[in-house]
Design a protein around this motif. Structure first.
Motif, short mmCIF file in Angstrom:
data_model
loop_
_atom_site.label_atom_id
_atom_site.label_comp_id
_atom_site.label_asym_id
_atom_site.label_seq_id
_atom_site.Cartn_x
_atom_site.Cartn_y
_atom_site.Cartn_z
N THR A 5 1.05 -1.22 -0.06
CA THR A 5 -0.05 -0.09 0.04
C THR A 5 0.59 1.42 -0.23
N GLU A 9 0.95 4.36 -3.08
CA GLU A 9 0.79 6.28 -2.13
C GLU A 9 2.38 6.57 -3.17
N LEU A 43 -6.17 1.07 -0.27
CA LEU A 43 -5.68 2.64 -0.08
C LEU A 43 -7.12 3.66 -0.23
N TYR A 47 -8.09 6.38 3.06
CA TYR A 47 -7.88 7.19 3.58
C TYR A 47 -9.37 7.87 3.71
N SER A 53 -7.04 12.23 7.31
CA SER A 53 -6.97 12.81 6.69
C SER A 53 -7.37 13.45 5.28
N VAL A 57 -7.92 8.64 -3.39
CA VAL A 57 -7.86 8.40 -4.79
C VAL A 57 -9.49 8.81 -5.49
N LEU A 66 -3.79 10.45 -6.88
CA LEU A 66 -3.74 10.82 -5.36
C LEU A 66 -4.53 12.26 -5.58
#
Length: 193
Positions: A5, A9, A43, A47, A53, A57, A66
């Motif tokens: 992951t 990222e 991912l 988030y 956060s 994505v 991102l």
């Protein structure tokens, strides 16, 4: 899983606005496209679950990248002193709507629909990265053909052009209605998260 992951990222961060396809991720991470897709979903989920956060994505035209969460858009606009974030004029929105719904399209065709000369407006939209040159038409004079950019797709929160609001009767509406085009409740950018 955390290591993969983190690797994904990092790749998405470095890829920036270009983003990456599942196939590109799969090759670089030495996995199948299905595994890459599952990793992207993991991912995304992480988030979403992290209250603190500011990232997410997104997918645009089968490319993943991102992006910042929509709820921080006003803060981002305050920070960015860029013409990319500034509000579009009524004429710019009208021109942008014509391009979005009629692309690929030439400046002359835009002028015919608007009833006024659009060269300056078109140049501003290209400079802001919302519209791009798609090549040249195979007609006399070989005029430039325009279409929307990936930045346009991201800015308005669209996965593909089918996500645009219904265009029925769009080019028969008043200037005020055209200005409100991208403020509609059913427009993806305006949906609550």
């Amino acid at each position: 899983m955390e290591e993969r992951t983190g690797a994904l990222e990092s790749l998405l961060f470095i890829a920036g606005d270009e983003g990456m396809t599942l196939e590109e991720m799969a090759v670089l991470l030495e996995m199948t496209p299905l595994e890459a897709h599952n990793l992207v979903l993991a991912l995304q989920k992480s988030y979403e679950e992290k209250e603190g956060s500011g990232l997410t994505v997104i997918e645009t035209r089968s490319r993943y990248q991102l992006a910042t969460k929509r709820r921080y858009s006003e803060l981002i606009k305050k920070y960015a002193v860029s013409p990319f974030i500034s509000h579009l004029s009524q004429a710019a929105l009208e021109t942008l709507a014509i391009i979005a719904y009629k692309q690929p399209i030439t400046r002359i065709e835009i002028d015919e629909i608007r009833g006024v000369q659009s060269a300056n407006m078109l140049q501003r939209l290209v400079l802001r990265g919302l519209v791009k040159d798609l090549g040249r038409a195979e007609t006399p004079g070989r005029p430039i053909i325009y279409g929307t950019s990936d930045y346009f797709m991201n800015y308005f929160g669209l996965k593909d052009l089918e996500d645009l609001p219904n265009a029925e009767g769009l080019f028969d509406i008043t200037d005020d209605e055209m200005f409100d085009l991208f403020e509609q409740e059913d427009f993806p950018m305006n949906e609550e998260e």
